[in-house]
Design a protein around this motif. Structure first.
Motif, PDB file in Angstrom:
ATOM      1  N   HIS A 123       0.835  -1.204   0.000  1.00  0.00           N
ATOM      2  CA  HIS A 123       0.000   0.000   0.000  1.00  0.00           C
ATOM      3  C   HIS A 123       0.875   1.262   0.000  1.00  0.00           C
ATOM      4  N   ALA A 124       1.911   1.255   0.809  1.00  0.00           N
ATOM      5  CA  ALA A 124       2.831   2.403   0.846  1.00  0.00           C
ATOM      6  C   ALA A 124       3.477   2.594  -0.518  1.00  0.00           C
ATOM      7  N   ALA A 125       3.875   1.489  -1.145  1.00  0.00           N
ATOM      8  CA  ALA A 125       4.507   1.573  -2.457  1.00  0.00           C
ATOM      9  C   ALA A 125       3.540   2.170  -3.473  1.00  0.00           C
ATOM     10  N   ARG A 126       2.308   1.676  -3.488  1.00  0.00           N
ATOM     11  CA  ARG A 126       1.324   2.195  -4.454  1.00  0.00           C
ATOM     12  C   ARG A 126       1.015   3.661  -4.195  1.00  0.00           C
ATOM     13  N   SER A 127       1.109   4.096  -2.947  1.00  0.00           N
ATOM     14  CA  SER A 127       0.818   5.488  -2.618  1.00  0.00           C
ATOM     15  C   SER A 127       1.953   6.430  -2.988  1.00  0.00           C
ATOM     16  N   PHE A 128       3.192   5.985  -2.814  1.00  0.00           N
ATOM     17  CA  PHE A 128       4.322   6.906  -2.966  1.00  0.00           C
ATOM     18  C   PHE A 128       5.054   6.797  -4.301  1.00  0.00           C
ATOM     19  N   ILE A 129       4.911   5.705  -5.015  1.00  0.00           N
ATOM     20  CA  ILE A 129       5.628   5.578  -6.295  1.00  0.00           C
ATOM     21  C   ILE A 129       5.233   6.690  -7.279  1.00  0.00           C
ATOM     22  N   PRO A 130       3.942   6.968  -7.505  1.00  0.00           N
ATOM     23  CA  PRO A 130       3.604   8.019  -8.482  1.00  0.00           C
ATOM     24  C   PRO A 130       4.159   9.407  -8.148  1.00  0.00           C
ATOM     25  N   PRO A 131       4.013   9.921  -6.916  1.00  0.00           N
ATOM     26  CA  PRO A 131       4.567  11.261  -6.674  1.00  0.00           C
ATOM     27  C   PRO A 131       6.096  11.303  -6.721  1.00  0.00           C
ATOM     28  N   ILE A 132       6.748  10.225  -6.292  1.00  0.00           N
ATOM     29  CA  ILE A 132       8.217  10.203  -6.356  1.00  0.00           C
ATOM     30  C   ILE A 132       8.665  10.166  -7.810  1.00  0.00           C
ATOM     31  N   THR A 133       7.997   9.346  -8.619  1.00  0.00           N
ATOM     32  CA  THR A 133       8.336   9.267 -10.042  1.00  0.00           C
ATOM     33  C   THR A 133       8.168  10.628 -10.706  1.00  0.00           C
ATOM     34  N   ARG A 134       7.079  11.307 -10.376  1.00  0.00           N
ATOM     35  CA  ARG A 134       6.823  12.626 -10.967  1.00  0.00           C
ATOM     36  C   ARG A 134       7.900  13.635 -10.549  1.00  0.00           C
ATOM     37  N   ALA A 135       8.276  13.619  -9.291  1.00  0.00           N
ATOM     38  CA  ALA A 135       9.315  14.537  -8.827  1.00  0.00           C
ATOM     39  C   ALA A 135      10.633  14.267  -9.548  1.00  0.00           C
ATOM     40  N   LEU A 136      10.964  12.994  -9.730  1.00  0.00           N
ATOM     41  CA  LEU A 136      12.210  12.649 -10.432  1.00  0.00           C
ATOM     42  C   LEU A 136      12.148  13.054 -11.906  1.00  0.00           C
ATOM     43  N   GLN A 137      10.988  12.915 -12.531  1.00  0.00           N
ATOM     44  CA  GLN A 137      10.840  13.346 -13.921  1.00  0.00           C
ATOM     45  C   GLN A 137      11.060  14.847 -14.043  1.00  0.00           C
ATOM     46  N   ILE A 138      10.476  15.589 -13.133  1.00  0.00           N
ATOM     47  CA  ILE A 138      10.641  17.049 -13.164  1.00  0.00           C
ATOM     48  C   ILE A 138      12.092  17.425 -12.919  1.00  0.00           C
ATOM     49  N   HIS A 139      12.745  16.733 -12.008  1.00  0.00           N
ATOM     50  CA  HIS A 139      14.151  16.997 -11.733  1.00  0.00           C
ATOM     51  C   HIS A 139      14.997  16.725 -12.987  1.00  0.00           C
ATOM     52  N   GLU A 140      14.720  15.615 -13.675  1.00  0.00           N
ATOM     53  CA  GLU A 140      15.465  15.294 -14.899  1.00  0.00           C
ATOM     54  C   GLU A 140      15.234  16.319 -15.986  1.00  0.00           C
ATOM     55  N   ARG A 141      14.011  16.790 -16.130  1.00  0.00           N
ATOM     56  CA  ARG A 141      13.726  17.840 -17.136  1.00  0.00           C
ATOM     57  C   ARG A 141      14.475  19.110 -16.824  1.00  0.00           C
ATOM     58  N   CYS A 142      14.519  19.440 -15.532  1.00  0.00           N
ATOM     59  CA  CYS A 142      15.227  20.641 -15.112  1.00  0.00           C
ATOM     60  C   CYS A 142      16.716  20.522 -15.429  1.00  0.00           C
ATOM     61  N   ASP A 143      17.283  19.327 -15.171  1.00  0.00           N
ATOM     62  CA  ASP A 143      18.694  19.087 -15.468  1.00  0.00           C
ATOM     63  C   ASP A 143      18.949  19.146 -16.971  1.00  0.00           C
ATOM     64  N   ALA A 144      18.020  18.637 -17.761  1.00  0.00           N
ATOM     65  CA  ALA A 144      18.192  18.619 -19.214  1.00  0.00           C
ATOM     66  C   ALA A 144      18.191  20.024 -19.806  1.00  0.00           C
ATOM     67  N   LYS A 145      17.472  20.945 -19.170  1.00  0.00           N
ATOM     68  CA  LYS A 145      17.395  22.326 -19.669  1.00  0.00           C
ATOM     69  C   LYS A 145      18.680  23.093 -19.413  1.00  0.00           C
ATOM     70  N   LYS A 146      19.481  22.642 -18.464  1.00  0.00           N
ATOM     71  CA  LYS A 146      20.692  23.396 -18.100  1.00  0.00           C
ATOM     72  C   LYS A 146      21.842  23.043 -18.994  1.00  0.00           C
TER      73      LYS A 146
END
Length: 146
Positions: A123-146
């Motif tokens: 249950h914890a995994a199903r709850s936290f995987i989507p927001p963590i994945t989204r945060a990491l995607q945004i972080h990668e996009r930010c890194d790619a822009k630099k």
């Protein structure tokens, strides 16, 4: 105890609640208002009692799962509160989130039918995987822009 108000109170409440009610008309009778407030209070008490029953029946979360959930929540809060310009901190947060994501994915995809601890881990995994994945995607996009 019968919670239905007498017919005169019901009609007064209905007319007061109707769309055509004018603000300069008389308010509903005191007894009608008192009845509505008493019913609302009973509903709130019943909802609290049901919530307490559910909480008492809920399985206890193992300490390891609770720790990971707490850490994930904290890291996500820090990530979303950080500024784009705080690059080093965001890199550290992303690294920590990535390691948590690995643990959560392991819990999520484990095939062992399990105890209540395994269920709470899934249950914890199903709850936290989507927001963590989204945060990491945004972080990668930010890194790619630099």
């Amino acid at each position: 105890r019968d919670s239905t108000p007498p017919l005169d109170l019901q009609s007064a409440l209905r007319s007061w609640a109707s769309p055509g009610w004018k603000s300069n008309s008389l308010p509903p009778p005191h007894r009608a208002v008192k009845h509505v407030l008493a019913e609302a209070t009973e509903d709130i008490a019943e909802a609290e009692r049901l919530a307490a029953d559910r909480a008492r029946d809920a399985p206890e979360i193992p300490p390891e799962v609770a720790e990971v959930m707490s850490r994930a929540r904290s890291l996500l809060q820090h990530f979303w509160a950080s500024r784009w310009s705080e690059v080093e901190m965001r890199v550290r947060l992303a690294r920590e989130l990535q390691s948590l994501l690995s643990a959560l994915e392991t819990w999520n995809f484990s095939k062992e039918p399990g105890s209540k601890g395994d269920q709470s881990a899934k249950h914890a995994a199903r709850s936290f995987i989507p927001p963590i994945t989204r945060a990491l995607q945004i972080h990668e996009r930010c890194d790619a822009k630099k």
